[in-house]
Design a protein around this motif. Structure first.
Motif, mmCIF file in Angstrom:
data_model
loop_
_atom_site.group_PDB
_atom_site.id
_atom_site.type_symbol
_atom_site.label_atom_id
_atom_site.label_comp_id
_atom_site.label_asym_id
_atom_site.label_seq_id
_atom_site.Cartn_x
_atom_site.Cartn_y
_atom_site.Cartn_z
ATOM 1 N N ALA A 29 46.950 22.452 34.948
ATOM 2 C CA ALA A 29 46.056 22.931 33.891
ATOM 3 C C ALA A 29 44.642 22.924 34.463
ATOM 4 C CB ALA A 29 46.143 22.032 32.666
ATOM 5 N N ILE A 30 44.009 24.096 34.455
ATOM 6 C CA ILE A 30 42.694 24.272 35.067
ATOM 7 C C ILE A 30 41.715 24.811 34.025
ATOM 8 C CG2 ILE A 30 41.434 25.517 36.869
ATOM 9 C CD1 ILE A 30 43.532 23.596 37.988
ATOM 10 N N ASP A 31 40.516 24.283 34.021
ATOM 11 C CA ASP A 31 39.448 24.800 33.174
ATOM 12 C C ASP A 31 39.036 26.162 33.731
ATOM 13 O OD1 ASP A 31 37.134 25.390 31.764
ATOM 14 O OD2 ASP A 31 36.159 23.476 32.186
ATOM 15 N N ALA A 32 39.182 27.218 32.936
ATOM 16 C CA ALA A 32 38.853 28.572 33.401
ATOM 17 C C ALA A 32 37.356 28.731 33.672
ATOM 18 C CB ALA A 32 39.318 29.613 32.389
ATOM 19 N N LYS A 33 36.557 27.787 33.235
ATOM 20 C CA LYS A 33 35.126 27.842 33.490
ATOM 21 C C LYS A 33 34.769 27.218 34.839
ATOM 22 C CE LYS A 33 34.118 27.954 28.598
ATOM 23 N NZ LYS A 33 33.440 27.335 27.466
ATOM 24 N N SER A 34 35.778 26.697 35.533
ATOM 25 C CA SER A 34 35.588 26.098 36.853
ATOM 26 C C SER A 34 35.994 27.103 37.927
ATOM 27 C CB SER A 34 36.439 24.831 36.991
ATOM 28 O OG SER A 34 36.520 24.439 38.353
ATOM 29 N N ILE A 35 35.039 27.625 38.647
ATOM 30 C CA ILE A 35 35.353 28.626 39.668
ATOM 31 C C ILE A 35 36.192 28.015 40.795
ATOM 32 C CG2 ILE A 35 33.301 28.436 41.120
ATOM 33 C CD1 ILE A 35 33.352 31.662 40.845
ATOM 34 N N LEU A 36 35.955 26.760 41.105
ATOM 35 C CA LEU A 36 36.749 26.097 42.140
ATOM 36 C C LEU A 36 38.201 25.945 41.692
ATOM 37 C CD1 LEU A 36 36.831 24.761 44.887
ATOM 38 C CD2 LEU A 36 36.163 22.619 43.803
ATOM 39 N N GLY A 37 38.404 25.534 40.456
ATOM 40 C CA GLY A 37 39.764 25.417 39.930
ATOM 41 C C GLY A 37 40.483 26.750 39.925
ATOM 42 N N LEU A 38 39.782 27.803 39.542
ATOM 43 C CA LEU A 38 40.390 29.137 39.534
ATOM 44 C C LEU A 38 40.760 29.594 40.935
ATOM 45 C CD1 LEU A 38 38.202 31.095 36.954
ATOM 46 C CD2 LEU A 38 40.583 30.394 36.694
ATOM 47 N N SER A 39 39.950 29.252 41.906
ATOM 48 C CA SER A 39 40.226 29.712 43.269
ATOM 49 C C SER A 39 41.543 29.143 43.781
ATOM 50 C CB SER A 39 39.077 29.360 44.208
ATOM 51 O OG SER A 39 38.962 27.968 44.362
ATOM 52 N N PHE A 40 41.939 27.985 43.311
ATOM 53 C CA PHE A 40 43.223 27.412 43.716
ATOM 54 C C PHE A 40 44.366 27.932 42.859
ATOM 55 C CE2 PHE A 40 40.328 24.081 45.320
ATOM 56 C CZ PHE A 40 40.688 24.164 46.647
ATOM 57 N N SER A 41 44.086 28.312 41.625
ATOM 58 C CA SER A 41 45.136 28.698 40.683
ATOM 59 C C SER A 41 45.508 30.165 40.733
ATOM 60 C CB SER A 41 44.705 28.361 39.257
ATOM 61 O OG SER A 41 44.499 26.988 39.152
ATOM 62 N N LEU A 42 44.574 31.037 41.079
ATOM 63 C CA LEU A 42 44.842 32.471 41.015
ATOM 64 C C LEU A 42 45.386 33.037 42.324
ATOM 65 C CD1 LEU A 42 41.877 33.846 38.891
ATOM 66 C CD2 LEU A 42 44.233 33.469 38.204
ATOM 67 N N LEU A 43 45.829 32.194 43.218
ATOM 68 C CA LEU A 43 46.343 32.681 44.496
ATOM 69 C C LEU A 43 47.787 33.156 44.395
ATOM 70 C CD1 LEU A 43 44.788 30.083 46.934
ATOM 71 C CD2 LEU A 43 43.999 32.384 46.413
ATOM 72 N N SER A 44 48.505 32.702 43.394
ATOM 73 C CA SER A 44 49.902 33.117 43.265
ATOM 74 C C SER A 44 50.003 34.275 42.280
ATOM 75 C CB SER A 44 50.751 31.946 42.789
ATOM 76 O OG SER A 44 50.367 31.573 41.488
ATOM 77 N N ARG A 45 51.124 34.941 42.316
ATOM 78 C CA ARG A 45 51.335 36.087 41.414
ATOM 79 C C ARG A 45 52.274 35.739 40.272
ATOM 80 N NH1 ARG A 45 47.549 39.808 41.300
ATOM 81 N NH2 ARG A 45 46.850 40.303 43.379
ATOM 82 N N GLU A 46 52.325 34.471 39.909
ATOM 83 C CA GLU A 46 53.169 34.051 38.806
ATOM 84 C C GLU A 46 52.466 34.344 37.485
ATOM 85 O OE1 GLU A 46 52.683 29.481 38.159
ATOM 86 O OE2 GLU A 46 52.655 29.904 40.300
ATOM 87 N N PRO A 47 53.203 34.349 36.382
ATOM 88 C CA PRO A 47 52.539 34.557 35.091
ATOM 89 C C PRO A 47 51.673 33.345 34.748
ATOM 90 C CG PRO A 47 54.888 34.166 34.773
ATOM 91 C CD PRO A 47 54.647 34.244 36.242
#
Length: 79
Positions: A31-49
């Motif tokens: 679970a990542i805070d979408a307001k955290s650019i660092l968290g998003l950079s680790f989470s959006l690397l996969s193509r899962e839903p």
């Protein structure tokens, strides 16, 4: 990380930061805070839903804007 992924991360982050509501992205058991650019950079690397949970005073507008941001970049999201 490709340019498209970088653009998606920045766009989603900037969209989330326009709202006061809490916006949490769930993916890959995290679970990542979408307001955290660092968290998003680790989470959006996969193509899962992805799943978003949005709570707060402007959650209706945030829900629409966040869904549009994910769709713009070809990312599947459930809200």
């Amino acid at each position: 990380m490709s340019g498209l992924e970088t653009k998606a991360i920045v766009d989603i982050n900037q969209t989330a930061n326009r709202f006061t509501s809490s916006i949490v992205l769930k993916a890959g058991g995290r679970a990542i805070d979408a307001k955290s650019i660092l968290g998003l950079s680790f989470s959006l690397l996969s193509r899962e839903p992805y799943q978003l949970e949005i709570y707060g005073p402007d959650e209706a507008a945030a829900t629409i804007a966040m869904k549009e941001a994910f769709v713009r970049h070809g990312l599947r999201v459930e809200i």
